[in-house]
Enzyme design. Structure first.
Site, mmCIF file in Angstrom:
data_model
loop_
_atom_site.group_PDB
_atom_site.id
_atom_site.type_symbol
_atom_site.label_atom_id
_atom_site.label_comp_id
_atom_site.label_asym_id
_atom_site.label_seq_id
_atom_site.Cartn_x
_atom_site.Cartn_y
_atom_site.Cartn_z
ATOM 1 N N GLU A 124 1.048 -1.175 0.059
ATOM 2 C CA GLU A 124 -0.073 0.091 0.038
ATOM 3 C C GLU A 124 0.728 1.260 0.063
ATOM 4 O O GLU A 124 2.054 1.233 0.214
ATOM 5 C CB GLU A 124 -0.849 0.005 1.187
ATOM 6 C CG GLU A 124 -2.115 -1.249 1.286
ATOM 7 C CD GLU A 124 -2.749 -1.096 2.579
ATOM 8 O OE1 GLU A 124 -3.581 -2.182 2.704
ATOM 9 O OE2 GLU A 124 -2.656 -0.077 3.153
ATOM 10 N N GLY A 128 4.681 -0.902 2.808
ATOM 11 C CA GLY A 128 5.541 -1.461 1.702
ATOM 12 C C GLY A 128 6.471 -2.455 2.211
ATOM 13 O O GLY A 128 5.813 -3.765 2.570
ATOM 14 N N ILE A 154 1.084 -3.162 -7.735
ATOM 15 C CA ILE A 154 0.604 -4.580 -7.703
ATOM 16 C C ILE A 154 0.852 -5.094 -9.122
ATOM 17 O O ILE A 154 0.399 -4.695 -10.233
ATOM 18 C CB ILE A 154 -0.726 -4.791 -7.419
ATOM 19 C CG1 ILE A 154 -1.240 -4.030 -5.936
ATOM 20 C CG2 ILE A 154 -1.154 -6.285 -7.425
ATOM 21 C CD1 ILE A 154 -0.294 -4.447 -4.688
ATOM 22 N N THR A 155 2.002 -5.920 -9.089
ATOM 23 C CA THR A 155 2.462 -6.728 -10.432
ATOM 24 C C THR A 155 1.225 -7.487 -10.929
ATOM 25 O O THR A 155 0.674 -8.361 -10.308
ATOM 26 C CB THR A 155 3.669 -7.611 -10.108
ATOM 27 O OG1 THR A 155 4.629 -6.968 -9.167
ATOM 28 C CG2 THR A 155 4.190 -8.318 -11.127
ATOM 29 N N ARG A 269 35.706 -4.282 -29.172
ATOM 30 C CA ARG A 269 35.807 -2.646 -29.162
ATOM 31 C C ARG A 269 37.226 -2.188 -29.240
ATOM 32 O O ARG A 269 38.273 -2.577 -28.173
ATOM 33 C CB ARG A 269 35.078 -1.883 -28.008
ATOM 34 C CG ARG A 269 35.201 -0.612 -27.870
ATOM 35 C CD ARG A 269 34.458 0.305 -28.788
ATOM 36 N NE ARG A 269 34.454 1.904 -28.683
ATOM 37 C CZ ARG A 269 34.688 2.785 -29.412
ATOM 38 N NH1 ARG A 269 34.869 2.448 -30.906
ATOM 39 N NH2 ARG A 269 34.635 3.899 -29.125
ATOM 40 N N GLY A 341 30.265 5.555 -23.566
ATOM 41 C CA GLY A 341 29.474 6.188 -24.068
ATOM 42 C C GLY A 341 28.237 5.502 -24.637
ATOM 43 O O GLY A 341 27.079 5.694 -24.558
ATOM 44 N N GLU A 364 10.325 -6.820 -2.836
ATOM 45 C CA GLU A 364 10.554 -8.093 -2.017
ATOM 46 C C GLU A 364 11.424 -7.564 -0.765
ATOM 47 O O GLU A 364 11.896 -8.346 0.045
ATOM 48 C CB GLU A 364 11.345 -9.241 -2.745
ATOM 49 C CG GLU A 364 10.515 -9.827 -3.840
ATOM 50 C CD GLU A 364 9.473 -10.843 -3.406
ATOM 51 O OE1 GLU A 364 8.896 -10.954 -2.405
ATOM 52 O OE2 GLU A 364 8.494 -10.867 -4.279
#
Length: 385
Positions: A124, A128, A154-155, A269, A341, A364
Protein backbone atom coordinates in the site's frame (compact mmCIF):
# COMPACT_ATOMS: atom_id res chain seq x y z
CA UNK A 1 12.16 -34.10 -10.24
CA UNK A 2 14.37 -36.78 -11.77
CA UNK A 3 17.82 -35.33 -12.47
CA UNK A 4 17.71 -36.22 -16.19
CA UNK A 5 14.24 -34.68 -16.56
CA UNK A 6 15.33 -31.52 -14.77
CA UNK A 7 18.41 -31.23 -16.96
CA UNK A 8 16.16 -31.46 -20.02
CA UNK A 9 13.91 -28.70 -18.61
CA UNK A 10 16.91 -26.42 -18.05
CA UNK A 11 18.18 -27.05 -21.58
CA UNK A 12 14.78 -26.31 -23.11
CA UNK A 13 14.38 -23.10 -21.10
CA UNK A 14 17.90 -21.98 -21.99
CA UNK A 15 17.17 -22.41 -25.72
CA UNK A 16 13.83 -20.65 -25.35
CA UNK A 17 15.38 -17.68 -23.55
CA UNK A 18 18.41 -17.24 -25.77
CA UNK A 19 16.91 -18.08 -29.15
CA UNK A 20 13.39 -16.66 -28.85
CA UNK A 21 13.26 -14.04 -26.08
CA UNK A 22 16.68 -12.35 -26.25
CA UNK A 23 16.12 -11.24 -29.90
CA UNK A 24 12.85 -9.58 -28.82
CA UNK A 25 14.23 -7.67 -25.81
CA UNK A 26 14.46 -4.28 -27.53
CA UNK A 27 10.93 -4.64 -28.91
CA UNK A 28 9.54 -5.61 -25.50
CA UNK A 29 11.25 -2.61 -23.91
CA UNK A 30 10.03 -0.21 -26.59
CA UNK A 31 6.43 -1.43 -26.71
CA UNK A 32 6.18 -2.18 -22.97
CA UNK A 33 4.44 -5.44 -23.78
CA UNK A 34 5.22 -9.14 -23.80
CA UNK A 35 4.38 -10.73 -27.20
CA UNK A 36 1.43 -13.13 -27.11
CA UNK A 37 3.45 -15.90 -28.73
CA UNK A 38 6.00 -15.79 -25.90
CA UNK A 39 3.20 -16.02 -23.33
CA UNK A 40 1.70 -19.05 -25.08
CA UNK A 41 5.09 -20.74 -25.40
CA UNK A 42 5.70 -20.23 -21.67
CA UNK A 43 2.36 -21.87 -20.91
CA UNK A 44 3.18 -24.90 -23.02
CA UNK A 45 6.53 -25.27 -21.27
CA UNK A 46 4.87 -25.31 -17.84
CA UNK A 47 6.53 -22.08 -16.71
CA UNK A 48 3.37 -20.76 -15.06
CA UNK A 49 3.54 -23.61 -12.55
CA UNK A 50 7.15 -24.69 -12.16
CA UNK A 51 7.12 -24.11 -8.37
CA UNK A 52 3.62 -25.48 -7.75
CA UNK A 53 2.97 -29.10 -6.67
CA UNK A 54 2.70 -31.79 -9.31
CA UNK A 55 -0.65 -32.92 -7.90
CA UNK A 56 -2.07 -29.57 -9.02
CA UNK A 57 -0.46 -29.58 -12.46
CA UNK A 58 2.83 -27.88 -11.62
CA UNK A 59 6.38 -29.12 -12.05
CA UNK A 60 6.94 -29.32 -8.31
CA UNK A 61 10.49 -27.94 -8.36
CA UNK A 62 12.40 -27.64 -5.10
CA UNK A 63 13.85 -24.25 -4.15
CA UNK A 64 17.29 -25.49 -5.24
CA UNK A 65 15.93 -26.53 -8.65
CA UNK A 66 13.92 -23.33 -8.94
CA UNK A 67 17.05 -21.26 -8.32
CA UNK A 68 18.82 -22.95 -11.22
CA UNK A 69 15.82 -22.37 -13.46
CA UNK A 70 15.79 -18.72 -12.48
CA UNK A 71 19.46 -18.40 -13.45
CA UNK A 72 18.37 -19.23 -16.99
CA UNK A 73 15.30 -16.99 -16.96
CA UNK A 74 17.30 -14.11 -15.52
CA UNK A 75 19.54 -14.04 -18.58
CA UNK A 76 16.96 -11.97 -20.46
CA UNK A 77 14.50 -9.17 -19.71
CA UNK A 78 13.00 -9.60 -16.22
CA UNK A 79 9.56 -8.99 -17.69
CA UNK A 80 9.64 -12.59 -18.94
CA UNK A 81 9.92 -13.93 -15.40
CA UNK A 82 7.41 -11.39 -14.12
CA UNK A 83 4.80 -12.75 -16.53
CA UNK A 84 4.53 -16.00 -14.57
CA UNK A 85 6.56 -15.21 -11.45
CA UNK A 86 3.60 -14.31 -9.23
CA UNK A 87 1.77 -17.52 -10.19
CA UNK A 88 4.75 -19.53 -8.97
CA UNK A 89 5.81 -17.19 -6.21
CA UNK A 90 4.06 -14.89 -3.81
CA UNK A 91 0.55 -15.32 -5.25
CA UNK A 92 0.55 -19.06 -5.87
CA UNK A 93 2.29 -19.69 -2.55
CA UNK A 94 -0.54 -17.95 -0.69
CA UNK A 95 -2.71 -20.95 -1.51
CA UNK A 96 0.08 -23.48 -1.03
CA UNK A 97 0.89 -22.09 2.43
CA UNK A 98 -2.53 -21.08 3.70
CA UNK A 99 -5.30 -22.34 1.42
CA UNK A 100 -7.91 -24.98 2.22
CA UNK A 101 -7.89 -28.20 0.23
CA UNK A 102 -10.96 -26.97 -1.66
CA UNK A 103 -9.28 -23.66 -2.54
CA UNK A 104 -6.13 -25.44 -3.71
CA UNK A 105 -8.09 -27.87 -5.87
CA UNK A 106 -10.17 -25.06 -7.37
CA UNK A 107 -7.43 -22.53 -8.13
CA UNK A 108 -3.97 -24.10 -8.28
CA UNK A 109 -4.47 -26.22 -11.44
CA UNK A 110 -5.66 -23.12 -13.32
CA UNK A 111 -2.82 -21.03 -11.92
CA UNK A 112 -0.25 -23.71 -12.81
CA UNK A 113 -1.51 -23.95 -16.40
CA UNK A 114 -1.49 -20.19 -16.89
CA UNK A 115 -5.23 -20.13 -17.59
CA UNK A 116 -5.50 -17.93 -14.50
CA UNK A 117 -3.04 -15.11 -13.79
CA UNK A 118 -2.77 -14.45 -10.06
CA UNK A 119 -1.73 -11.19 -8.44
CA UNK A 120 -0.42 -10.55 -4.91
CA UNK A 121 -2.15 -7.47 -3.46
CA UNK A 122 -0.22 -6.57 -0.29
CA UNK A 123 1.69 -3.31 -0.80
CA UNK A 124 0.00 0.00 0.00
CA UNK A 125 1.00 3.66 -0.16
CA UNK A 126 2.17 3.56 3.47
CA UNK A 127 2.75 -0.17 3.85
CA UNK A 128 5.55 -1.44 1.64
CA UNK A 129 8.59 -3.13 3.12
CA UNK A 130 6.67 -3.27 6.41
CA UNK A 131 3.26 -4.67 5.43
CA UNK A 132 2.10 -4.89 9.06
CA UNK A 133 0.92 -1.27 8.79
CA UNK A 134 -1.56 -1.93 5.98
CA UNK A 135 -4.91 -0.12 6.26
CA UNK A 136 -7.12 -2.00 3.77
CA UNK A 137 -9.96 -3.46 5.84
CA UNK A 138 -12.49 -6.24 5.59
CA UNK A 139 -15.54 -6.73 7.77
CA UNK A 140 -18.28 -9.33 7.91
CA UNK A 141 -21.72 -8.35 6.65
CA UNK A 142 -23.99 -11.33 7.00
CA UNK A 143 -22.25 -14.23 5.26
CA UNK A 144 -20.04 -11.98 3.13
CA UNK A 145 -16.82 -10.10 3.65
CA UNK A 146 -16.73 -6.46 2.49
CA UNK A 147 -13.33 -5.05 1.55
CA UNK A 148 -12.34 -1.37 1.39
CA UNK A 149 -8.94 0.12 0.70
CA UNK A 150 -6.24 0.53 -1.93
CA UNK A 151 -3.10 -1.31 -3.02
CA UNK A 152 -0.09 0.09 -4.85
CA UNK A 153 2.46 -1.20 -7.42
CA UNK A 154 0.66 -4.52 -7.79
CA UNK A 155 2.46 -6.73 -10.32
CA UNK A 156 0.28 -8.02 -13.19
CA UNK A 157 -2.76 -6.16 -11.84
CA UNK A 158 -3.92 -4.98 -15.31
CA UNK A 159 -3.92 -8.60 -16.52
CA UNK A 160 -4.84 -10.50 -13.36
CA UNK A 161 -7.76 -12.92 -13.16
CA UNK A 162 -7.64 -13.16 -9.37
CA UNK A 163 -6.11 -11.08 -6.58
CA UNK A 164 -4.75 -12.39 -3.28
CA UNK A 165 -5.83 -9.44 -1.15
CA UNK A 166 -4.48 -8.79 2.33
CA UNK A 167 -6.81 -6.83 4.59
CA UNK A 168 -7.11 -6.05 8.27
CA UNK A 169 -9.95 -8.05 9.80
CA UNK A 170 -9.27 -7.23 13.46
CA UNK A 171 -8.41 -3.53 13.85
CA UNK A 172 -7.78 -3.94 17.58
CA UNK A 173 -5.15 -6.68 17.22
CA UNK A 174 -1.39 -5.98 17.24
CA UNK A 175 -0.04 -4.87 13.86
CA UNK A 176 1.30 -8.25 12.79
CA UNK A 177 -1.94 -9.94 13.73
CA UNK A 178 -5.50 -9.30 12.70
CA UNK A 179 -4.67 -9.51 8.96
CA UNK A 180 -6.41 -12.00 6.65
CA UNK A 181 -6.12 -12.94 2.98
CA UNK A 182 -8.95 -13.08 0.46
CA UNK A 183 -9.37 -14.51 -3.04
CA UNK A 184 -10.96 -11.74 -5.08
CA UNK A 185 -11.67 -12.48 -8.77
CA UNK A 186 -11.10 -9.69 -11.28
CA UNK A 187 -14.39 -8.09 -12.28
CA UNK A 188 -15.88 -8.29 -8.79
CA UNK A 189 -18.08 -5.18 -8.34
CA UNK A 190 -16.19 -2.42 -6.55
CA UNK A 191 -12.74 -3.65 -7.63
CA UNK A 192 -10.98 -1.15 -9.91
CA UNK A 193 -7.55 -1.42 -11.50
CA UNK A 194 -5.89 1.90 -12.32
CA UNK A 195 -3.95 2.50 -15.55
CA UNK A 196 -0.60 0.72 -15.59
CA UNK A 197 2.37 2.50 -14.02
CA UNK A 198 5.06 4.12 -16.15
CA UNK A 199 8.26 2.83 -14.57
CA UNK A 200 11.99 3.47 -14.93
CA UNK A 201 12.60 -0.01 -16.29
CA UNK A 202 11.34 -3.57 -16.51
CA UNK A 203 9.04 -2.61 -19.37
CA UNK A 204 6.72 -5.42 -20.37
CA UNK A 205 6.08 -6.18 -16.70
CA UNK A 206 2.97 -4.26 -15.74
CA UNK A 207 2.08 -2.88 -12.31
CA UNK A 208 -0.85 -0.75 -11.22
CA UNK A 209 -2.80 0.49 -8.22
CA UNK A 210 -5.89 -1.49 -7.23
CA UNK A 211 -8.89 -0.01 -5.42
CA UNK A 212 -11.54 -1.77 -3.33
CA UNK A 213 -14.80 0.08 -2.77
CA UNK A 214 -17.24 -2.10 -0.81
CA UNK A 215 -15.99 -5.19 -2.63
CA UNK A 216 -18.18 -8.05 -1.46
CA UNK A 217 -16.90 -11.64 -1.46
CA UNK A 218 -18.37 -14.81 0.07
CA UNK A 219 -17.01 -16.43 3.23
CA UNK A 220 -15.36 -19.08 1.02
CA UNK A 221 -13.03 -16.36 -0.32
CA UNK A 222 -11.20 -16.21 3.03
CA UNK A 223 -7.93 -18.04 2.37
CA UNK A 224 -7.68 -20.96 4.79
CA UNK A 225 -11.33 -20.70 5.77
CA UNK A 226 -12.07 -19.97 9.43
CA UNK A 227 -8.63 -21.29 10.36
CA UNK A 228 -7.08 -18.57 8.17
CA UNK A 229 -8.83 -15.70 9.92
CA UNK A 230 -6.29 -13.14 11.19
CA UNK A 231 -3.37 -15.28 10.02
CA UNK A 232 -2.60 -13.43 6.78
CA UNK A 233 0.59 -11.75 7.97
CA UNK A 234 2.25 -15.09 8.64
CA UNK A 235 1.10 -16.33 5.23
CA UNK A 236 2.56 -13.24 3.56
CA UNK A 237 5.91 -13.59 5.32
CA UNK A 238 6.16 -17.25 4.30
CA UNK A 239 5.49 -16.34 0.69
CA UNK A 240 7.92 -13.44 0.73
CA UNK A 241 10.76 -15.56 2.17
CA UNK A 242 10.42 -17.91 -0.81
CA UNK A 243 10.20 -14.89 -3.10
CA UNK A 244 13.46 -13.48 -1.79
CA UNK A 245 15.43 -16.54 -2.85
CA UNK A 246 13.52 -16.52 -6.14
CA UNK A 247 14.41 -12.88 -6.90
CA UNK A 248 18.02 -13.43 -5.80
CA UNK A 249 18.33 -16.18 -8.39
CA UNK A 250 16.98 -13.84 -11.05
CA UNK A 251 19.66 -11.29 -10.10
CA UNK A 252 22.34 -13.92 -10.61
CA UNK A 253 21.02 -14.74 -14.08
CA UNK A 254 21.08 -11.07 -15.04
CA UNK A 255 24.62 -10.70 -13.68
CA UNK A 256 25.76 -13.56 -15.91
CA UNK A 257 24.27 -11.80 -18.94
CA UNK A 258 25.93 -8.52 -17.98
CA UNK A 259 29.32 -10.20 -17.64
CA UNK A 260 28.86 -11.80 -21.07
CA UNK A 261 27.92 -8.45 -22.61
CA UNK A 262 30.96 -6.79 -21.01
CA UNK A 263 33.35 -9.50 -22.18
CA UNK A 264 31.94 -9.41 -25.71
CA UNK A 265 32.25 -5.63 -25.95
CA UNK A 266 35.75 -5.51 -24.46
CA UNK A 267 36.84 -8.24 -26.89
CA UNK A 268 35.70 -6.34 -29.99
CA UNK A 269 35.78 -2.60 -29.20
CA UNK A 270 39.00 -0.75 -30.08
CA UNK A 271 40.38 2.43 -28.59
CA UNK A 272 43.73 3.99 -29.46
CA UNK A 273 44.29 1.14 -31.88
CA UNK A 274 43.90 -1.53 -29.20
CA UNK A 275 41.12 -3.76 -27.98
CA UNK A 276 39.84 -2.21 -24.76
CA UNK A 277 40.08 -5.66 -23.20
CA UNK A 278 43.86 -5.17 -23.22
CA UNK A 279 43.56 -2.23 -20.79
CA UNK A 280 44.11 -3.42 -17.24
CA UNK A 281 41.55 -1.05 -15.71
CA UNK A 282 38.89 -2.53 -18.00
CA UNK A 283 40.12 -6.00 -17.06
CA UNK A 284 39.67 -5.01 -13.42
CA UNK A 285 36.04 -4.03 -13.98
CA UNK A 286 35.29 -7.34 -15.68
CA UNK A 287 37.17 -9.36 -13.06
CA UNK A 288 35.24 -7.67 -10.25
CA UNK A 289 31.93 -8.38 -12.00
CA UNK A 290 32.78 -12.03 -12.56
CA UNK A 291 33.77 -12.36 -8.91
CA UNK A 292 30.49 -10.77 -7.82
CA UNK A 293 28.52 -13.09 -10.09
CA UNK A 294 30.42 -16.15 -8.82
CA UNK A 295 29.81 -15.21 -5.19
CA UNK A 296 26.14 -14.44 -5.84
CA UNK A 297 25.55 -17.79 -7.49
CA UNK A 298 27.12 -19.67 -4.59
CA UNK A 299 25.18 -17.64 -2.03
CA UNK A 300 21.85 -18.30 -3.72
CA UNK A 301 22.44 -22.03 -4.05
CA UNK A 302 23.41 -22.32 -0.39
CA UNK A 303 20.32 -20.34 0.68
CA UNK A 304 18.15 -22.55 -1.54
CA UNK A 305 19.57 -25.74 0.01
CA UNK A 306 18.87 -24.47 3.52
CA UNK A 307 15.38 -23.33 2.53
CA UNK A 308 14.55 -26.80 1.18
CA UNK A 309 15.92 -28.42 4.33
CA UNK A 310 13.91 -26.04 6.52
CA UNK A 311 17.03 -25.12 8.48
CA UNK A 312 16.98 -21.46 7.45
CA UNK A 313 13.89 -19.78 6.07
CA UNK A 314 14.57 -16.29 7.40
CA UNK A 315 18.19 -15.14 7.64
CA UNK A 316 19.31 -16.98 4.50
CA UNK A 317 16.61 -15.54 2.21
CA UNK A 318 17.29 -12.04 3.52
CA UNK A 319 21.08 -12.42 3.23
CA UNK A 320 20.91 -13.68 -0.33
CA UNK A 321 18.32 -11.07 -1.37
CA UNK A 322 20.45 -8.30 0.11
CA UNK A 323 23.68 -9.53 -1.47
CA UNK A 324 22.35 -10.54 -4.88
CA UNK A 325 20.33 -7.38 -5.50
CA UNK A 326 23.23 -5.13 -4.54
CA UNK A 327 25.60 -7.36 -6.50
CA UNK A 328 23.70 -7.16 -9.79
CA UNK A 329 23.48 -3.39 -9.44
CA UNK A 330 27.28 -3.18 -9.16
CA UNK A 331 27.69 -5.50 -12.14
CA UNK A 332 25.23 -3.44 -14.21
CA UNK A 333 27.06 -0.22 -13.34
CA UNK A 334 30.40 -1.71 -14.36
CA UNK A 335 28.92 -3.03 -17.61
CA UNK A 336 27.81 0.48 -18.56
CA UNK A 337 31.30 1.75 -17.65
CA UNK A 338 32.97 -0.86 -19.85
CA UNK A 339 30.74 0.21 -22.74
CA UNK A 340 31.56 3.87 -22.19
CA UNK A 341 29.28 6.27 -24.07
CA UNK A 342 27.60 3.38 -25.87
CA UNK A 343 26.43 2.04 -22.51
CA UNK A 344 24.34 5.18 -22.00
CA UNK A 345 22.46 4.80 -25.28
CA UNK A 346 18.96 3.36 -25.62
CA UNK A 347 18.94 0.16 -27.61
CA UNK A 348 22.13 -1.14 -26.02
CA UNK A 349 21.45 -4.13 -23.78
CA UNK A 350 23.48 -2.96 -20.79
CA UNK A 351 21.63 0.38 -20.67
CA UNK A 352 18.33 -1.49 -20.46
CA UNK A 353 19.60 -3.90 -17.81
CA UNK A 354 20.97 -0.96 -15.81
CA UNK A 355 17.44 0.42 -15.57
CA UNK A 356 15.95 -3.02 -14.93
CA UNK A 357 18.40 -3.93 -12.17
CA UNK A 358 17.59 -0.92 -10.02
CA UNK A 359 14.27 -2.35 -8.88
CA UNK A 360 15.78 -5.47 -7.34
CA UNK A 361 17.13 -3.42 -4.41
CA UNK A 362 13.56 -2.31 -3.62
CA UNK A 363 10.93 -5.02 -4.09
CA UNK A 364 10.57 -8.16 -1.97
CA UNK A 365 11.86 -5.92 0.82
CA UNK A 366 14.42 -3.14 0.36
CA UNK A 367 18.10 -3.70 1.09
CA UNK A 368 17.66 -1.68 4.27
CA UNK A 369 14.82 -3.93 5.45
CA UNK A 370 17.00 -6.98 4.80
CA UNK A 371 19.71 -5.44 6.98
CA UNK A 372 17.20 -4.95 9.78
CA UNK A 373 15.84 -8.50 9.47
CA UNK A 374 19.33 -10.02 9.52
CA UNK A 375 20.55 -7.91 12.44
CA UNK A 376 17.46 -8.48 14.59
CA UNK A 377 17.56 -12.23 13.95
CA UNK A 378 21.19 -12.33 15.11
CA UNK A 379 21.01 -9.85 17.97
CA UNK A 380 17.63 -10.76 19.43
CA UNK A 381 16.76 -8.63 22.47
CA UNK A 382 19.99 -6.65 22.12
CA UNK A 383 18.63 -5.16 18.88
CA UNK A 384 15.80 -3.58 20.86
CA UNK A 385 18.15 -1.75 23.19
Amino acid sequence: MDAADFSAVLSEVRRFVRERVVPLEAEIDEKDEMPAEIREAAKKMGLFGFALPEEYGGLGLSMYEEAQLMFELGYTTPSLRSMFGTNNGIAGHVLMVGGTEEQKADWLPRIASGDVLASFALTEAEAGSDPSTLTTRAHLDGDDWVINGAKRYITNAPLADVFMVFARTDPDAPRTRGISTFLVPAGTPGLTVAPKDHKMGQFGAWTADVYFDDVRVPATALVGGEAGLNRGFGTAMGCIAHGRVHISSLCVGMAERLVDESVEYASTRRQSGKLIGSFQLVQGLIADSMTDYYAGRATVLEAARAFDAGTDTKIGPSCTKYFASEMVWRVADRAVQVHGGAGYMRGVAVERFYRDARLFRIYEGTSQIQQVIIAKALLGEAARG
